[in-house]
Design a protein around this motif. Sequence first.
Motif, PDB file in Angstrom:
ATOM      1  N   GLU A 233       0.849  -1.212   0.000  1.00 18.54           N
ATOM      2  CA  GLU A 233       0.000   0.000   0.000  1.00 18.54           C
ATOM      3  C   GLU A 233       0.875   1.249   0.000  1.00 18.54           C
ATOM      4  N   THR A 234       0.349   2.306  -0.557  1.00 21.49           N
ATOM      5  CA  THR A 234       0.938   3.633  -0.393  1.00 21.49           C
ATOM      6  C   THR A 234      -0.122   4.487   0.287  1.00 21.49           C
ATOM      7  N   GLU A 235       0.204   5.733   0.583  1.00 24.59           N
ATOM      8  CA  GLU A 235      -0.809   6.628   1.170  1.00 24.59           C
ATOM      9  C   GLU A 235      -2.002   6.782   0.230  1.00 24.59           C
ATOM     10  N   ASN A 236      -1.720   6.619  -1.068  1.00 17.90           N
ATOM     11  CA  ASN A 236      -2.766   6.835  -2.067  1.00 17.90           C
ATOM     12  C   ASN A 236      -3.459   5.548  -2.518  1.00 17.90           C
ATOM     13  N   GLY A 237      -3.167   4.433  -1.824  1.00 16.47           N
ATOM     14  CA  GLY A 237      -3.825   3.191  -2.209  1.00 16.47           C
ATOM     15  C   GLY A 237      -2.832   2.114  -2.604  1.00 16.47           C
ATOM     16  N   PRO A 238      -3.342   1.034  -3.215  1.00 18.16           N
ATOM     17  CA  PRO A 238      -2.474  -0.098  -3.544  1.00 18.16           C
ATOM     18  C   PRO A 238      -1.378   0.272  -4.534  1.00 18.16           C
TER      19      PRO A 238
ATOM     20  N   ALA B 291      10.327  -2.328  -7.930  1.00 18.32           N
ATOM     21  CA  ALA B 291      11.232  -1.277  -8.401  1.00 18.32           C
ATOM     22  C   ALA B 291      11.633  -0.356  -7.248  1.00 18.32           C
ATOM     23  N   LYS B 292      10.695  -0.131  -6.322  1.00 16.67           N
ATOM     24  CA  LYS B 292      10.973   0.736  -5.170  1.00 16.67           C
ATOM     25  C   LYS B 292      11.740  -0.005  -4.078  1.00 16.67           C
ATOM     26  N   GLY B 293      11.831  -1.332  -4.193  1.00 17.35           N
ATOM     27  CA  GLY B 293      12.594  -2.092  -3.203  1.00 17.35           C
ATOM     28  C   GLY B 293      11.827  -2.445  -1.948  1.00 17.35           C
ATOM     29  N   HIS B 294      10.497  -2.394  -2.021  1.00 13.61           N
ATOM     30  CA  HIS B 294       9.708  -2.782  -0.842  1.00 13.61           C
ATOM     31  C   HIS B 294       8.362  -3.327  -1.304  1.00 13.61           C
TER      32      HIS B 294
END
Length: 201
Positions: free
Chosen positions: A120-125, A133-136
């Motif tokens: 998840e991000t603050e803005n959703g999945p 790509a982001k490493g997490h």
Amino acid sequence: MVKGQRRRHQLERYRERRDFSRSTEPTGDIGGTSGNPVFVIQKHDASNLHYDLRLAVDGVLKSWAVPKGPSTDPREKRLAIATEDHPLDYADFEGVIPEGEYGAGTVLIWDRGTYENITETENGPRSMSEALAKGHALVRLCGEKIHGGYALQRIDDDADQWLLIKIDDEAADARRNPVSTEPKSVVSGCNLDEIAAREGE
Ligand code: MN
């Protein structure tokens, strides 16, 4: 029609004729029965014994070599070294890679099932490809031995080195140690020696 739908459609007749609870033939259900993508963990007795974790992402198996295999204890961080993408049908491979070939040694399907991307991000999945790509990335594994949430976290400064960590959820269990107590294939029921002997026949 997207690619996966087309493949499922093409396999309808193949499936209608088979009872996959009785036959070990591939179901062709590379997307998983629930529609979720597949994961596999292959125990690989190469020059160093390790466990290959593979997650189907965008038509390939993203892969990591985990020397100690997955832990069910959230306090255990397991090193996971990113390796090259593998084709989707590699998830069905169990057997012996001949001497002199890359990765020579016996491969056993230690666990297999489907997974859900729960990143998840603050803005959703967040999509799996973006998460990796982001490493997490956070995934929920639904295998026969391994269940529940796992984090894949890239270690800074080295693009190939990641950590595989059990999320502290209902499937977390510090007393279990499936890598040592459940060594056999979830497909054939064989151990490494039995698979090697089978191939030698
Ligand atoms: Mn390997």
